[in-house]
Design an enzyme around this catalytic site. Structure first.
Site, PDB file in Angstrom:
ATOM      1  N   ASP A  86       1.357   5.521   3.067  1.00 34.23           N
ATOM      2  CA  ASP A  86       1.257   5.605   1.612  1.00 34.23           C
ATOM      3  C   ASP A  86       2.477   6.327   1.059  1.00 34.23           C
ATOM      4  O   ASP A  86       3.059   7.190   1.739  1.00 34.23           O
ATOM      5  CB  ASP A  86      -0.004   6.376   1.197  1.00 34.23           C
ATOM      6  CG  ASP A  86      -1.284   5.667   1.616  1.00 34.23           C
ATOM      7  OD1 ASP A  86      -1.258   4.432   1.775  1.00 34.23           O
ATOM      8  OD2 ASP A  86      -2.301   6.362   1.787  1.00 34.23           O
ATOM      9  N   ARG A  87       2.837   6.015  -0.153  1.00 33.80           N
ATOM     10  CA  ARG A  87       3.995   6.656  -0.783  1.00 33.80           C
ATOM     11  C   ARG A  87       3.916   8.177  -0.682  1.00 33.80           C
ATOM     12  O   ARG A  87       4.905   8.853  -0.393  1.00 33.80           O
ATOM     13  CB  ARG A  87       4.085   6.250  -2.259  1.00 33.80           C
ATOM     14  CG  ARG A  87       5.254   6.914  -2.988  1.00 33.80           C
ATOM     15  CD  ARG A  87       5.038   6.906  -4.489  1.00 33.80           C
ATOM     16  NE  ARG A  87       5.225   5.611  -5.100  1.00 33.80           N
ATOM     17  CZ  ARG A  87       6.381   5.161  -5.592  1.00 33.80           C
ATOM     18  NH1 ARG A  87       7.464   5.919  -5.521  1.00 33.80           N
ATOM     19  NH2 ARG A  87       6.454   3.981  -6.156  1.00 33.80           N
TER      20      ARG A  87
END
Length: 290
Positions: free
Chosen positions: A135-136
Site C-alpha cells: 500500500d502507498r
C-alpha cells in the site's frame, strides 16, 4: 498525427516500445485497443505483425503525456535478474492507471533499466515486473523482476506462498494472546468500496501475529501473512480491536504515517538459493519507544 519510422518485422506493441521506451507497454497496448494506432490507415491491435514497410500513425498526442519525475529509492539488493528496494511510506508501488505522472517503484525500475541499456538493447528487455505490492502508506521491502524469466520465478513463489513476508507494526493496547493465528475471511465493504471487512462471503485469509514487546499504551508486533489479500493485515488487526496506529481507513489513531513496515522478505533466487532480506525500521517507530 505522428508517423513512426520502422524497419522491424515484429509485433506492433514491441515496435512502439522501442519508439517510446519511457511509456509502459500496458499503456501502448491500450492505445492499440482503443484504435489510436493506424497501420496504412487502418486501426490495428498490439499483436499485429509488422512487415517493415507500412505507414504507422499515432492518433494520440504522445507529447501530451509529459514525463514522470525521476526518484531515487534505497536499494537493498541487486543482481542481473532482480532488484529489492526499501519503499518509503507515501510512494506508490505502481501507477494509478496505465499512464500516470506520479513516480512509483515501477517508474523507478523503468528509469533505472533505461539508464543502463546499451546500443544492443531490445524492447523485450523492458518487460520487467512488479511482483507484489505494498500500500502507498506502508513502507518496506519490495522485490522487482528485471526480466520475464525472473518474473515467472518470483510470481510462482508468491502464488505458491513459498515467499515469506514479515511485517512489523504498532497497535494500541495489549493483545489478549501473545501469539496467535487470525483466520478470518475478507470481503469488500459495500458501504465503503475502497475498504475491506471480515465477512462470511469473503476470501480465505490468515495472518500470524506475535507480540515482540509492549507497554501500557502500545504493542509492537510481528505480522506474517499466510495469504495475500488486499489490506489483510490492517483489516485483521482492526477486527481484533487493535487497528494499526496511523491507519485512517480502519479507525487507527492519528499518527505521522501508518505504523506498518515490511521488515523482511525470504525468497529463492536462481544463483543464491534461499535468501533473506531485511529493511531497517523507520525512525518513526522509535518515537513510540520501540
Amino acid at each position: 498525427m505522428a508517423n513512426i519510422e520502422h524497419k522491424l518485422k515484429t509485433r506492433l506493441d514491441i515496435a512502439l516500445m522501442e519508439k517510446y521506451p519511457e511509456i509502459s507497454r500496458g499503456f501502448l497496448q491500450k492505445l492499440c485497443a482503443d484504435d489510436q494506432v493506424l497501420i496504412d490507415g487502418t486501426p490495428q491491435k498490439g499483436g499485429y505483425k509488422l512487415r517493415g514497410n507500412e505507414k504507422v500513425e499515432m492518433l494520440f498526442d504522445m507529447q501530451s503525456i509529459g514525463k514522470t519525475a525521476e526518484i531515487e529509492l534505497p536499494i537493498v539488493y541487486e543482481d542481473e535478474n532482480c532488484l529489492v528496494v526499501d519503499k518509503p511510506s507515501g510512494i506508490l508501488s505502481h501507477a494509478l492507471s496505465k499512464f500516470h505522472g506520479e513516480p512509483s517503484v515501477a517508474s523507478f525500475l523503468r528509469q533505472k533499466l533505461l539508464a543502463a541499456k546499451d546500443n544492443n538493447w531490445k524492447a523485450e528487455d523492458l518487460r520487467f515486473g512488479i511482483v507484489h505490492r505494498l500500500d502507498r502508506i506502508t513502507s518496506g521491502l519490495m522485490i522487482c523482476a528485471k526480466n520475464q524469466m525472473m518474473m515467472r520465478v518470483l510470481q510462482k513463489q508468491f502464488h505458491d506462498r513459498t515467499a515469506k513476508k514479515t511485517y512489523r507494526a504498532i497497535v494500541p493496547g495489549t493483545l489478549k494472546e501473545q501469539e496467535a493465528l487470525i483466520d478470518l475471511p475478507l470481503e469488500r465493504n459495500p458501504k465503503a468500496p475502497a475498504t475491506f471487512r471480515v465477512g462470511p462471503n469473503g476470501k480465505s485469509a490468515q495472518t500470524h501475529y506475535k507480540v515482540l514487546t509492549q507497554d501500557d499504551t502500545y504493542s509492537y508486533i510481528e505480522l506474517k501473512p499466510v495469504s495475500g489479500r488486499t489490506h489483510q493485515l490492517r483489516v485483521h488487526m482492526q477486527h481484533l480491536g487493535h487497528p494499526i496506529v496511523g491507519d485512517f481507513l480502519y479507525n487507527g489513531e492519528k499518527a505521522k504515517r501508518l505504523m506498518l513496515h515490511a521488515f523482511s522478505l525470504e525468497v529463492e533466487l536462481p544463483e543464491k538459493g534461499n535468501t533473506r532480506f531485511e529493511a531497517p525500521m523507520p525512525v518513526e517507530f522509535s518515537e513510540y519507544g520501540f
